[in-house]
Design a protein around this motif. Sequence first.
Motif, PDB file in Angstrom:
ATOM      1  N   LEU A  21       0.921 -69.633 -13.260  1.00  0.00           N
ATOM      2  CA  LEU A  21       0.947 -68.181 -13.293  1.00  0.00           C
ATOM      3  C   LEU A  21       1.754 -67.723 -12.086  1.00  0.00           C
ATOM      4  O   LEU A  21       1.759 -68.392 -11.051  1.00  0.00           O
ATOM      5  CB  LEU A  21      -0.471 -67.597 -13.174  1.00  0.00           C
ATOM      6  CG  LEU A  21      -1.466 -67.908 -14.289  1.00  0.00           C
ATOM      7  CD1 LEU A  21      -2.896 -67.710 -13.787  1.00  0.00           C
ATOM      8  CD2 LEU A  21      -1.204 -67.006 -15.493  1.00  0.00           C
ATOM      9  N   TRP A  22       2.421 -66.598 -12.201  1.00  0.00           N
ATOM     10  CA  TRP A  22       3.134 -66.064 -11.036  1.00  0.00           C
ATOM     11  C   TRP A  22       3.282 -64.548 -11.149  1.00  0.00           C
ATOM     12  O   TRP A  22       3.246 -63.975 -12.240  1.00  0.00           O
ATOM     13  CB  TRP A  22       4.522 -66.692 -10.893  1.00  0.00           C
ATOM     14  CG  TRP A  22       5.496 -66.393 -11.997  1.00  0.00           C
ATOM     15  CD1 TRP A  22       5.718 -67.144 -13.117  1.00  0.00           C
ATOM     16  CD2 TRP A  22       6.376 -65.257 -12.108  1.00  0.00           C
ATOM     17  NE1 TRP A  22       6.677 -66.561 -13.911  1.00  0.00           N
ATOM     18  CE2 TRP A  22       7.104 -65.406 -13.326  1.00  0.00           C
ATOM     19  CE3 TRP A  22       6.626 -64.149 -11.302  1.00  0.00           C
ATOM     20  CZ2 TRP A  22       8.047 -64.463 -13.736  1.00  0.00           C
ATOM     21  CZ3 TRP A  22       7.567 -63.214 -11.718  1.00  0.00           C
ATOM     22  CH2 TRP A  22       8.268 -63.383 -12.912  1.00  0.00           C
ATOM     23  N   CYS A  23       3.421 -63.915 -10.006  1.00  0.00           N
ATOM     24  CA  CYS A  23       3.761 -62.500  -9.979  1.00  0.00           C
ATOM     25  C   CYS A  23       4.750 -62.248  -8.853  1.00  0.00           C
ATOM     26  O   CYS A  23       4.766 -62.973  -7.854  1.00  0.00           O
ATOM     27  CB  CYS A  23       2.529 -61.613  -9.832  1.00  0.00           C
ATOM     28  SG  CYS A  23       1.826 -61.561  -8.169  1.00  0.00           S
ATOM     29  N   ARG A  24       5.584 -61.272  -9.035  1.00  0.00           N
ATOM     30  CA  ARG A  24       6.591 -60.897  -8.039  1.00  0.00           C
ATOM     31  C   ARG A  24       6.145 -59.613  -7.372  1.00  0.00           C
ATOM     32  O   ARG A  24       5.795 -58.641  -8.041  1.00  0.00           O
ATOM     33  CB  ARG A  24       7.948 -60.705  -8.722  1.00  0.00           C
ATOM     34  CG  ARG A  24       9.084 -60.303  -7.802  1.00  0.00           C
ATOM     35  CD  ARG A  24      10.408 -60.307  -8.554  1.00  0.00           C
ATOM     36  NE  ARG A  24      10.397 -59.380  -9.680  1.00  0.00           N
ATOM     37  CZ  ARG A  24      10.752 -58.094  -9.587  1.00  0.00           C
ATOM     38  NH1 ARG A  24      11.147 -57.594  -8.432  1.00  0.00           N
ATOM     39  NH2 ARG A  24      10.725 -57.329 -10.652  1.00  0.00           N
ATOM     40  N   GLU A  25       6.166 -59.608  -6.044  1.00  0.00           N
ATOM     41  CA  GLU A  25       5.736 -58.436  -5.301  1.00  0.00           C
ATOM     42  C   GLU A  25       6.756 -58.075  -4.229  1.00  0.00           C
ATOM     43  O   GLU A  25       7.521 -58.921  -3.766  1.00  0.00           O
ATOM     44  CB  GLU A  25       4.373 -58.667  -4.649  1.00  0.00           C
ATOM     45  CG  GLU A  25       3.250 -58.855  -5.654  1.00  0.00           C
ATOM     46  CD  GLU A  25       1.876 -58.805  -5.012  1.00  0.00           C
ATOM     47  OE1 GLU A  25       1.797 -58.962  -3.776  1.00  0.00           O
ATOM     48  OE2 GLU A  25       0.898 -58.601  -5.741  1.00  0.00           O
ATOM     49  N   CYS A  26       6.723 -56.820  -3.844  1.00  0.00           N
ATOM     50  CA  CYS A  26       7.605 -56.343  -2.789  1.00  0.00           C
ATOM     51  C   CYS A  26       6.858 -55.281  -1.997  1.00  0.00           C
ATOM     52  O   CYS A  26       6.530 -54.221  -2.535  1.00  0.00           O
ATOM     53  CB  CYS A  26       8.889 -55.766  -3.372  1.00  0.00           C
ATOM     54  SG  CYS A  26      10.101 -55.274  -2.125  1.00  0.00           S
ATOM     55  N   ASN A  27       6.565 -55.593  -0.730  1.00  0.00           N
ATOM     56  CA  ASN A  27       5.888 -54.623   0.135  1.00  0.00           C
ATOM     57  C   ASN A  27       6.920 -53.937   1.016  1.00  0.00           C
ATOM     58  O   ASN A  27       7.852 -53.341   0.543  1.00  0.00           O
ATOM     59  CB  ASN A  27       4.805 -55.330   0.957  1.00  0.00           C
ATOM     60  CG  ASN A  27       3.670 -55.840   0.078  1.00  0.00           C
ATOM     61  OD1 ASN A  27       3.347 -55.238  -0.942  1.00  0.00           O
ATOM     62  ND2 ASN A  27       3.085 -56.943   0.459  1.00  0.00           N
ATOM     63  N   ASP A  28       6.773 -54.080   2.323  1.00  0.00           N
ATOM     64  CA  ASP A  28       7.697 -53.456   3.263  1.00  0.00           C
ATOM     65  C   ASP A  28       8.752 -54.422   3.777  1.00  0.00           C
ATOM     66  O   ASP A  28       9.595 -54.046   4.579  1.00  0.00           O
ATOM     67  CB  ASP A  28       6.921 -52.891   4.467  1.00  0.00           C
ATOM     68  CG  ASP A  28       5.933 -51.815   4.034  1.00  0.00           C
ATOM     69  OD1 ASP A  28       6.250 -51.099   3.066  1.00  0.00           O
ATOM     70  OD2 ASP A  28       4.863 -51.695   4.655  1.00  0.00           O
ATOM     71  N   SER A  29       8.696 -55.676   3.324  1.00  0.00           N
ATOM     72  CA  SER A  29       9.643 -56.672   3.814  1.00  0.00           C
ATOM     73  C   SER A  29      11.003 -56.486   3.150  1.00  0.00           C
ATOM     74  O   SER A  29      11.135 -55.825   2.123  1.00  0.00           O
ATOM     75  CB  SER A  29       9.121 -58.084   3.536  1.00  0.00           C
ATOM     76  OG  SER A  29       8.905 -58.257   2.156  1.00  0.00           O
ATOM     77  N   ILE A  30      12.033 -57.089   3.741  1.00  0.00           N
ATOM     78  CA  ILE A  30      13.385 -56.981   3.212  1.00  0.00           C
ATOM     79  C   ILE A  30      13.465 -57.641   1.843  1.00  0.00           C
ATOM     80  O   ILE A  30      14.032 -57.102   0.901  1.00  0.00           O
ATOM     81  CB  ILE A  30      14.398 -57.630   4.177  1.00  0.00           C
ATOM     82  CG1 ILE A  30      14.406 -56.876   5.517  1.00  0.00           C
ATOM     83  CG2 ILE A  30      15.792 -57.651   3.559  1.00  0.00           C
ATOM     84  CD1 ILE A  30      15.298 -57.520   6.557  1.00  0.00           C
ATOM     85  N   ASN A  31      12.877 -58.833   1.751  1.00  0.00           N
ATOM     86  CA  ASN A  31      12.927 -59.589   0.499  1.00  0.00           C
ATOM     87  C   ASN A  31      11.573 -59.604  -0.186  1.00  0.00           C
ATOM     88  O   ASN A  31      10.520 -59.575   0.458  1.00  0.00           O
ATOM     89  CB  ASN A  31      13.374 -61.030   0.777  1.00  0.00           C
ATOM     90  CG  ASN A  31      14.817 -61.099   1.225  1.00  0.00           C
ATOM     91  OD1 ASN A  31      15.672 -60.389   0.699  1.00  0.00           O
ATOM     92  ND2 ASN A  31      15.107 -61.940   2.211  1.00  0.00           N
TER      93      ASN A  31
END
Length: 231
Positions: free
Chosen positions: A106-116
């Motif tokens: 299983l996987w999920c893609r996340e983006c918080n405050d980081s560049i990548n």
Amino acid sequence: MSNYQRKNKFHKSACYKGIELAAKNVPYVSCYLNSINKVINYTSELYSRVFAVTFVLRYPSWYRQNPRYNDIGDFFRSFKAKHDAELDRRNKRGVRVHRNNGVHYLWCRECNDSINEHFHVMVFLNKDNFQRVGKIEIPCESYDRKSVYQMLVEAWAQVLNISVYDAHRAVHIPRNPYYYLEQNSRSYREQFCNLFQRASYMAKYQTKNISSDRRSFGYSLRRRERLSVFN
């Protein structure tokens, strides 16, 4: 209302099919929870004893190349090849190798405050072949037996075309990353609930990059199952 919200129903309860979830992550995406349930049940059918490990794949802070659409897919292909090669090496050395029905995940893609952005991942293996991740150290080519951690690092290094040293710093193993699911155990239900609760983190709506045209969630497929495209 966004396209994402129109396409997906939300699960706002702190329980799913009697399993307690982490309420602070509400709401969850219902189809993600259903997929998590499906993958865990399927791997339990394949292997009477399942070893599950969760980890995070990051891009190095200095990595400026735009992430490719299928970096995560290439990672699993690379890891599966290394997993199968390791079992072949054991077999040639006369070490008993148990049934291999592939790598499930299983996987999920996340983006918080980081560049990548980054990926939260859970991999399911046959516990009769792998029972732990191994030492959290930079992989060494001289090792004649590769640990799960070594294979994870080498696969991520291969996908990003970076050194294993840099990949070692980009593959994060969190606290209490291991879960075991044994069909014949009296505590099977408890094991299942604990595993599902941990995996349910990947179904949370918060921190998903819904404005992107790239998928935010995915899972391994059963044979002949068409890929469900989730945003």
